[in-house]
Design a protein around this motif. Sequence first.
Motif, PDB file in Angstrom:
ATOM      1  N   ALA A   1     -56.544  -4.923  23.670  1.00 30.31           N
ATOM      2  CA  ALA A   1     -56.431  -4.255  22.372  1.00 30.31           C
ATOM      3  C   ALA A   1     -56.556  -5.286  21.253  1.00 30.31           C
ATOM      4  O   ALA A   1     -56.028  -6.389  21.363  1.00 30.31           O
ATOM      5  CB  ALA A   1     -55.102  -3.523  22.277  1.00 30.31           C
TER       6      ALA A   1
ATOM      7  N   PHE B   1     -60.273  -2.178  22.779  1.00 33.17           N
ATOM      8  CA  PHE B   1     -59.706  -1.063  22.040  1.00 33.17           C
ATOM      9  C   PHE B   1     -59.174  -1.558  20.704  1.00 33.17           C
ATOM     10  O   PHE B   1     -58.227  -2.334  20.647  1.00 33.17           O
ATOM     11  CB  PHE B   1     -58.572  -0.460  22.889  1.00 33.17           C
ATOM     12  CG  PHE B   1     -57.997   0.832  22.375  1.00 33.17           C
ATOM     13  CD1 PHE B   1     -58.350   2.043  22.951  1.00 33.17           C
ATOM     14  CD2 PHE B   1     -57.078   0.829  21.340  1.00 33.17           C
ATOM     15  CE1 PHE B   1     -57.803   3.235  22.501  1.00 33.17           C
ATOM     16  CE2 PHE B   1     -56.539   2.034  20.876  1.00 33.17           C
ATOM     17  CZ  PHE B   1     -56.896   3.230  21.457  1.00 33.17           C
TER      18      PHE B   1
ATOM     19  N   TRP C   1     -58.966   5.954  32.850  1.00 36.64           N
ATOM     20  CA  TRP C   1     -59.329   4.551  33.086  1.00 36.64           C
ATOM     21  C   TRP C   1     -59.031   4.185  34.541  1.00 36.64           C
ATOM     22  O   TRP C   1     -59.602   3.246  35.101  1.00 36.64           O
ATOM     23  CB  TRP C   1     -58.519   3.675  32.114  1.00 36.64           C
ATOM     24  CG  TRP C   1     -58.724   2.212  32.229  1.00 36.64           C
ATOM     25  CD1 TRP C   1     -59.903   1.535  32.106  1.00 36.64           C
ATOM     26  CD2 TRP C   1     -57.708   1.230  32.462  1.00 36.64           C
ATOM     27  NE1 TRP C   1     -59.684   0.184  32.237  1.00 36.64           N
ATOM     28  CE2 TRP C   1     -58.346  -0.033  32.460  1.00 36.64           C
ATOM     29  CE3 TRP C   1     -56.328   1.280  32.652  1.00 36.64           C
ATOM     30  CZ2 TRP C   1     -57.652  -1.223  32.659  1.00 36.64           C
ATOM     31  CZ3 TRP C   1     -55.638   0.109  32.841  1.00 36.64           C
ATOM     32  CH2 TRP C   1     -56.298  -1.134  32.854  1.00 36.64           C
TER      33      TRP C   1
ATOM     34  N   ASN D   1     -53.202   8.744  24.620  1.00 38.80           N
ATOM     35  CA  ASN D   1     -52.991   7.425  25.217  1.00 38.80           C
ATOM     36  C   ASN D   1     -52.811   7.547  26.725  1.00 38.80           C
ATOM     37  O   ASN D   1     -53.445   6.832  27.511  1.00 38.80           O
ATOM     38  CB  ASN D   1     -51.763   6.755  24.607  1.00 38.80           C
ATOM     39  CG  ASN D   1     -52.025   6.182  23.218  1.00 38.80           C
ATOM     40  OD1 ASN D   1     -51.117   5.756  22.530  1.00 38.80           O
ATOM     41  ND2 ASN D   1     -53.271   6.194  22.789  1.00 38.80           N
TER      42      ASN D   1
ATOM     43  N   LEU E   1     -56.064   8.604  28.367  1.00 41.09           N
ATOM     44  CA  LEU E   1     -57.030   7.508  28.466  1.00 41.09           C
ATOM     45  C   LEU E   1     -56.699   6.610  29.655  1.00 41.09           C
ATOM     46  O   LEU E   1     -57.588   6.220  30.423  1.00 41.09           O
ATOM     47  CB  LEU E   1     -57.037   6.703  27.161  1.00 41.09           C
ATOM     48  CG  LEU E   1     -57.888   5.435  27.159  1.00 41.09           C
ATOM     49  CD1 LEU E   1     -59.351   5.784  27.418  1.00 41.09           C
ATOM     50  CD2 LEU E   1     -57.766   4.698  25.840  1.00 41.09           C
TER      51      LEU E   1
ATOM     52  N   VAL F   1     -62.210  -2.527  28.885  1.00 43.12           N
ATOM     53  CA  VAL F   1     -62.024  -1.795  27.639  1.00 43.12           C
ATOM     54  C   VAL F   1     -61.649  -2.740  26.514  1.00 43.12           C
ATOM     55  O   VAL F   1     -60.766  -3.586  26.680  1.00 43.12           O
ATOM     56  CB  VAL F   1     -60.918  -0.714  27.770  1.00 43.12           C
ATOM     57  CG1 VAL F   1     -60.809   0.079  26.476  1.00 43.12           C
ATOM     58  CG2 VAL F   1     -61.168   0.203  28.945  1.00 43.12           C
TER      59      VAL F   1
ATOM     60  N   MET G   1     -63.876   0.926  22.000  1.00 45.86           N
ATOM     61  CA  MET G   1     -63.237   2.032  21.284  1.00 45.86           C
ATOM     62  C   MET G   1     -62.719   1.551  19.943  1.00 45.86           C
ATOM     63  O   MET G   1     -61.933   0.614  19.858  1.00 45.86           O
ATOM     64  CB  MET G   1     -62.100   2.606  22.141  1.00 45.86           C
ATOM     65  CG  MET G   1     -62.569   2.904  23.570  1.00 45.86           C
ATOM     66  SD  MET G   1     -61.312   3.675  24.618  1.00 45.86           S
ATOM     67  CE  MET G   1     -61.344   5.350  24.028  1.00 45.86           C
ATOM     68  N   ASP G   2     -63.182   2.214  18.880  1.00 50.88           N
ATOM     69  CA  ASP G   2     -62.862   1.796  17.516  1.00 50.88           C
ATOM     70  C   ASP G   2     -61.872   2.771  16.888  1.00 50.88           C
ATOM     71  O   ASP G   2     -62.265   3.783  16.340  1.00 50.88           O
ATOM     72  CB  ASP G   2     -64.161   1.741  16.694  1.00 50.88           C
ATOM     73  CG  ASP G   2     -63.935   1.101  15.340  1.00 50.88           C
ATOM     74  OD1 ASP G   2     -62.798   0.663  15.069  1.00 50.88           O
ATOM     75  OD2 ASP G   2     -64.899   1.052  14.564  1.00 50.88           O
TER      76      ASP G   2
ATOM     77  N   PHE H   1     -58.042  -4.391  30.077  1.00 48.77           N
ATOM     78  CA  PHE H   1     -57.864  -3.558  28.889  1.00 48.77           C
ATOM     79  C   PHE H   1     -57.307  -4.440  27.779  1.00 48.77           C
ATOM     80  O   PHE H   1     -56.165  -4.881  27.854  1.00 48.77           O
ATOM     81  CB  PHE H   1     -56.890  -2.420  29.198  1.00 48.77           C
ATOM     82  CG  PHE H   1     -56.974  -1.257  28.248  1.00 48.77           C
ATOM     83  CD1 PHE H   1     -56.880  -1.445  26.870  1.00 48.77           C
ATOM     84  CD2 PHE H   1     -57.146   0.031  28.729  1.00 48.77           C
ATOM     85  CE1 PHE H   1     -56.964  -0.374  25.995  1.00 48.77           C
ATOM     86  CE2 PHE H   1     -57.219   1.110  27.854  1.00 48.77           C
ATOM     87  CZ  PHE H   1     -57.132   0.916  26.494  1.00 48.77           C
TER      88      PHE H   1
ATOM     89  N   THR I   1     -57.241  -1.003  17.215  1.00 49.42           N
ATOM     90  CA  THR I   1     -56.244  -0.098  16.640  1.00 49.42           C
ATOM     91  C   THR I   1     -55.454  -0.841  15.581  1.00 49.42           C
ATOM     92  O   THR I   1     -55.451  -2.070  15.539  1.00 49.42           O
ATOM     93  CB  THR I   1     -55.283   0.436  17.729  1.00 49.42           C
ATOM     94  OG1 THR I   1     -54.277   1.237  17.107  1.00 49.42           O
ATOM     95  CG2 THR I   1     -54.604  -0.681  18.505  1.00 49.42           C
TER      96      THR I   1
END
Lengths: 255, 252
Positions: A35, A193, A179, A172, A175, A191, A156-157, A33, A195
Amino acid sequence: MIVLDGVGMTYEAASGPVEAVRDVAFEVGDGEFVALVGPSGCGKSTLLRIVAGLRPATSGRVSVEGRAVTRPIPNVGMVFQAPVLLKWRAILDNVLLPAELSGLKAEHYRSRAEDLLRLVGLGDFAAKFPRELSGGMQQRASLCRALLLDPPLLLMDEPFGALDAMTRDEMNLELLRVWGEAGTGAGRKTVVFVTHSIPEAVFLADRVVVMTPRPGRIARVVPVGLPRPRTVATRATAEFGQLSLEIYEALTAAA
Amino acid sequence: MLPGVLRRYAPSAVLFAVVLVAWQLAGPVFQLREYLLPGPVAVVRAALNFSIPWHEHIWITTLEILGGFAVAGVAGVLLGVAIAWSPTLARALVPFLVFVNTLPKVAVAPLFLLWLGYGIVPNMLIAALIGFFPVVINTAVGLTQVDDELLDLGRVFGAPTWKVFLKIRLPNALPYVLSALKITATAAVVGAIVGEFVASQAGLGTVIVNAQTNLNTPVAFAALVWISVIGLLLYGAVGLVARWWAPWADTT
């Protein structure tokens, strides 16, 4: 596994060429994952679209599962900032859209779609229309749509950027549950992600990629060692605060 | 329930009643002759005087309006689809359509009669010509104003263009088309009457022209009443269809 190597992207705008992304290199392991954080306009959304093959990189290489990305990659789940549900379709039929677009038989995916909706607490809303749901519920439905074909990769946008703070924290947790955070790690999706919220990035990710303002480059990659499954209490730990500060400093140093 | 309904409709009902009473009193008070301004009672009497073959005239005019409405709707949607489908077609068609739309239809009507002769068909075509343009524009806009993210989904799942068109673009355009058809409904009424004014042997527009020559003003007003009844019914019907077919859109 996603590999980006020296990725750059320049597009033509009315006022001349704009360099959105410059020399970005990082890898995302299977089931990881990651970010992407950065100021608005730093090209993080562009980067996501490049990974999906929706926009071509103008330099460098991108590969997913060992294959170079030159056109839209198959079997990827996408969630955008807006739920973008079809207003004329019931929630269940919205979730089934990917099957129809891929030329698969929608009825084969019906029970899976219903399971997914139950999983996110929308079991009773399958027959409702998007306008009858709140923003948070619509975004949950859009997450189900992304998961319908069980893609190994989720892009994920800023999916929760338009939600209020409480709903956002709730989403959150949801998710991470979807996941498969509680499990051993097997079967987790990869993922990426995007943000602009530092706490959100720290709470969710295994690693946080911090980007600079335009042209977007990588300022730092911060590994997040927080134990999983993460809970509401995770946000109150000293470690969480320390990591948030570290990312905040990396962001301001880059600006 | 009832107070709500009252609150909603009372103002317009009161205004309507006041206008009718003022209109009825205007004749005697200002000593107006009936051929100048017949009162509402005289108009209603004429509208319900079935020694005038109202049903024939209403039938003819309604046919022209519905025919024109249908032609405008079908042609408008097809042209809109063509424009949205191909940029080349759009570049070819749009300037031409704008030119056709700017032509004064009243001036074109005599040509239609010259080419097509008397009858229902030329009046239908004039009605269609007045009403088709909003449908073209709204269809094209509705087909293209689709969220980029939805189109991205189409690409991610490898959907062929026709499928994106059928499942995303077309339903997206539906409320746009339906609200254009409301405009077309009223425009078609104007078109049919314009056609009948220029030359026709039957229809409510013809009744007005003939009543005018005979100074039979109550009959002219009565024809006007019938025309607005047809127009309102068609407009209301399109509105109902819109609410039933595209309940997700607020077409007002």
